[in-house]
Design a protein around this motif. Structure first.
Motif, PDB file in Angstrom:
ATOM      1  N   MET A   1      38.285  17.066 -14.471  1.00  0.00           N
ATOM      2  CA  MET A   1      36.861  17.092 -14.748  1.00  0.00           C
ATOM      3  C   MET A   1      36.177  15.943 -14.011  1.00  0.00           C
ATOM      4  SD  MET A   1      36.767  17.924 -18.756  1.00  0.00           S
ATOM      5  CE  MET A   1      35.315  18.906 -18.879  1.00  0.00           C
ATOM      6  N   GLY A   2      34.964  16.171 -13.639  1.00  0.00           N
ATOM      7  CA  GLY A   2      34.223  15.127 -12.955  1.00  0.00           C
ATOM      8  C   GLY A   2      34.410  15.132 -11.448  1.00  0.00           C
ATOM      9  N   ARG A   3      35.138  16.081 -10.932  1.00  0.00           N
ATOM     10  CA  ARG A   3      35.390  16.141  -9.491  1.00  0.00           C
ATOM     11  C   ARG A   3      34.116  16.465  -8.717  1.00  0.00           C
ATOM     12  NH1 ARG A   3      36.784  14.879  -4.818  1.00  0.00           N
ATOM     13  NH2 ARG A   3      37.741  16.393  -3.465  1.00  0.00           N
ATOM     14  N   GLY A   4      33.227  17.234  -9.293  1.00  0.00           N
ATOM     15  CA  GLY A   4      31.996  17.608  -8.607  1.00  0.00           C
ATOM     16  C   GLY A   4      31.120  16.412  -8.295  1.00  0.00           C
ATOM     17  N   ARG A   5      31.044  15.478  -9.216  1.00  0.00           N
ATOM     18  CA  ARG A   5      30.215  14.286  -9.000  1.00  0.00           C
ATOM     19  C   ARG A   5      30.814  13.415  -7.893  1.00  0.00           C
ATOM     20  NH1 ARG A   5      28.378  10.962 -14.098  1.00  0.00           N
ATOM     21  NH2 ARG A   5      27.161  12.852 -14.313  1.00  0.00           N
ATOM     22  N   ALA A   6      32.134  13.248  -7.891  1.00  0.00           N
ATOM     23  CA  ALA A   6      32.795  12.439  -6.870  1.00  0.00           C
ATOM     24  C   ALA A   6      32.653  13.086  -5.491  1.00  0.00           C
ATOM     25  CB  ALA A   6      34.272  12.248  -7.216  1.00  0.00           C
ATOM     26  N   LYS A   7      32.791  14.408  -5.458  1.00  0.00           N
ATOM     27  CA  LYS A   7      32.662  15.123  -4.192  1.00  0.00           C
ATOM     28  C   LYS A   7      31.232  15.023  -3.663  1.00  0.00           C
ATOM     29  CE  LYS A   7      33.746  19.504  -2.017  1.00  0.00           C
ATOM     30  NZ  LYS A   7      34.236  20.865  -2.201  1.00  0.00           N
ATOM     31  N   ALA A   8      30.245  15.110  -4.546  1.00  0.00           N
ATOM     32  CA  ALA A   8      28.854  14.998  -4.135  1.00  0.00           C
ATOM     33  C   ALA A   8      28.562  13.603  -3.584  1.00  0.00           C
ATOM     34  CB  ALA A   8      27.935  15.302  -5.309  1.00  0.00           C
ATOM     35  N   LYS A   9      29.140  12.590  -4.204  1.00  0.00           N
ATOM     36  CA  LYS A   9      28.943  11.217  -3.716  1.00  0.00           C
ATOM     37  C   LYS A   9      29.575  11.050  -2.343  1.00  0.00           C
ATOM     38  CE  LYS A   9      29.384   6.399  -4.952  1.00  0.00           C
ATOM     39  NZ  LYS A   9      28.044   5.966  -4.724  1.00  0.00           N
ATOM     40  N   GLN A  10      30.777  11.603  -2.135  1.00  0.00           N
ATOM     41  CA  GLN A  10      31.431  11.525  -0.825  1.00  0.00           C
ATOM     42  C   GLN A  10      30.603  12.240   0.231  1.00  0.00           C
ATOM     43  OE1 GLN A  10      35.313  13.134  -1.502  1.00  0.00           O
ATOM     44  NE2 GLN A  10      36.137  11.202  -2.254  1.00  0.00           N
ATOM     45  N   ALA A  11      30.033  13.387  -0.122  1.00  0.00           N
ATOM     46  CA  ALA A  11      29.201  14.128   0.820  1.00  0.00           C
ATOM     47  C   ALA A  11      27.944  13.328   1.172  1.00  0.00           C
ATOM     48  CB  ALA A  11      28.827  15.481   0.238  1.00  0.00           C
ATOM     49  N   LYS A  12      27.368  12.651   0.183  1.00  0.00           N
ATOM     50  CA  LYS A  12      26.171  11.841   0.425  1.00  0.00           C
ATOM     51  C   LYS A  12      26.491  10.672   1.342  1.00  0.00           C
ATOM     52  CE  LYS A  12      22.675   9.122  -1.988  1.00  0.00           C
ATOM     53  NZ  LYS A  12      22.838   7.850  -1.309  1.00  0.00           N
ATOM     54  N   VAL A  13      27.599  10.004   1.091  1.00  0.00           N
ATOM     55  CA  VAL A  13      27.996   8.875   1.931  1.00  0.00           C
ATOM     56  C   VAL A  13      28.274   9.350   3.357  1.00  0.00           C
ATOM     57  CG1 VAL A  13      29.816   7.156   2.301  1.00  0.00           C
ATOM     58  CG2 VAL A  13      28.853   7.471   0.028  1.00  0.00           C
ATOM     59  N   ALA A  14      28.967  10.481   3.494  1.00  0.00           N
ATOM     60  CA  ALA A  14      29.254  11.024   4.825  1.00  0.00           C
ATOM     61  C   ALA A  14      27.968  11.380   5.557  1.00  0.00           C
ATOM     62  CB  ALA A  14      30.160  12.244   4.701  1.00  0.00           C
ATOM     63  N   ARG A  15      27.016  11.956   4.869  1.00  0.00           N
ATOM     64  CA  ARG A  15      25.742  12.322   5.473  1.00  0.00           C
ATOM     65  C   ARG A  15      24.973  11.081   5.908  1.00  0.00           C
ATOM     66  NH1 ARG A  15      23.309  14.169   1.295  1.00  0.00           N
ATOM     67  NH2 ARG A  15      24.739  15.880   1.023  1.00  0.00           N
ATOM     68  N   ASP A  16      24.989  10.050   5.053  1.00  0.00           N
ATOM     69  CA  ASP A  16      24.305   8.801   5.405  1.00  0.00           C
ATOM     70  C   ASP A  16      24.921   8.170   6.649  1.00  0.00           C
ATOM     71  OD1 ASP A  16      22.605   9.095   3.266  1.00  0.00           O
ATOM     72  OD2 ASP A  16      23.693   7.688   1.963  1.00  0.00           O
ATOM     73  N   LEU A  17      26.245   8.183   6.740  1.00  0.00           N
ATOM     74  CA  LEU A  17      26.908   7.616   7.912  1.00  0.00           C
ATOM     75  C   LEU A  17      26.643   8.436   9.166  1.00  0.00           C
ATOM     76  CD1 LEU A  17      30.349   6.554   6.408  1.00  0.00           C
ATOM     77  CD2 LEU A  17      28.498   5.064   7.163  1.00  0.00           C
ATOM     78  N   LYS A  18      26.586   9.732   9.016  1.00  0.00           N
ATOM     79  CA  LYS A  18      26.377  10.612  10.165  1.00  0.00           C
ATOM     80  C   LYS A  18      25.010  10.387  10.792  1.00  0.00           C
ATOM     81  CE  LYS A  18      26.322  15.491  11.464  1.00  0.00           C
ATOM     82  NZ  LYS A  18      26.488  16.866  10.993  1.00  0.00           N
ATOM     83  N   TYR A  19      24.003  10.213   9.988  1.00  0.00           N
ATOM     84  CA  TYR A  19      22.647  10.090  10.497  1.00  0.00           C
ATOM     85  C   TYR A  19      22.147   8.651  10.576  1.00  0.00           C
ATOM     86  CZ  TYR A  19      22.638  15.092   9.968  1.00  0.00           C
ATOM     87  OH  TYR A  19      22.955  16.415  10.075  1.00  0.00           O
ATOM     88  N   TYR A  20      23.013   7.685  10.317  1.00  0.00           N
ATOM     89  CA  TYR A  20      22.636   6.274  10.385  1.00  0.00           C
ATOM     90  C   TYR A  20      22.673   5.824  11.845  1.00  0.00           C
ATOM     91  CZ  TYR A  20      22.994   1.198   9.886  1.00  0.00           C
ATOM     92  OH  TYR A  20      22.797  -0.144   9.991  1.00  0.00           O
ATOM     93  N   SER A  21      21.591   5.251  12.319  1.00  0.00           N
ATOM     94  CA  SER A  21      21.552   4.752  13.691  1.00  0.00           C
ATOM     95  C   SER A  21      21.052   3.308  13.673  1.00  0.00           C
ATOM     96  CB  SER A  21      20.665   5.627  14.562  1.00  0.00           C
ATOM     97  OG  SER A  21      19.371   5.659  14.034  1.00  0.00           O
ATOM     98  N   PRO A  22      21.971   2.360  13.695  1.00  0.00           N
ATOM     99  CA  PRO A  22      21.552   0.956  13.665  1.00  0.00           C
ATOM    100  C   PRO A  22      20.902   0.565  14.997  1.00  0.00           C
ATOM    101  CG  PRO A  22      23.903   1.097  14.045  1.00  0.00           C
ATOM    102  CD  PRO A  22      23.423   2.493  13.770  1.00  0.00           C
ATOM    103  N   SER A  23      20.075  -0.444  14.941  1.00  0.00           N
ATOM    104  CA  SER A  23      19.463  -0.930  16.177  1.00  0.00           C
ATOM    105  C   SER A  23      20.524  -1.660  16.989  1.00  0.00           C
ATOM    106  CB  SER A  23      18.297  -1.856  15.863  1.00  0.00           C
ATOM    107  OG  SER A  23      18.757  -2.974  15.136  1.00  0.00           O
ATOM    108  N   THR A  24      20.544  -1.401  18.279  1.00  0.00           N
ATOM    109  CA  THR A  24      21.557  -1.971  19.148  1.00  0.00           C
ATOM    110  C   THR A  24      20.988  -3.193  19.860  1.00  0.00           C
ATOM    111  OG1 THR A  24      22.442   0.224  19.510  1.00  0.00           O
ATOM    112  CG2 THR A  24      23.117  -1.466  21.054  1.00  0.00           C
TER     113      THR A  24
END
Length: 64
Positions: A1-24
């Protein structure tokens, strides 16, 4: 139980990393690529000679 919340958090973190563009910092990159000596730290040099303390090493090399 509770796997859905953990999976959603992992998806959110992955999405944030994918679209994160730091200034170079291109000037820092240029200094690094050109090998600027002003910013380098001295390298660690291990000047301890462990061979003199090793009795087995003398046997292998033939020193007495």
């Amino acid at each position: 139980m509770g796997r859905g919340r953990a999976k959603a958090k992992q998806a959110k973190v992955a999405r944030d990393l994918k679209y994160y563009s730091p200034s170079t910092d291109f000037s820092a990159l240029e200094r690094e690529l050109h090998g600027a000596t002003q910013t380098r730290e001295p390298e660690f040099v291990d000047d301890t000679d462990d061979d003199d303390d090793d009795d087995y090493g003398r046997w292998v090399t033939g020193r007495r």
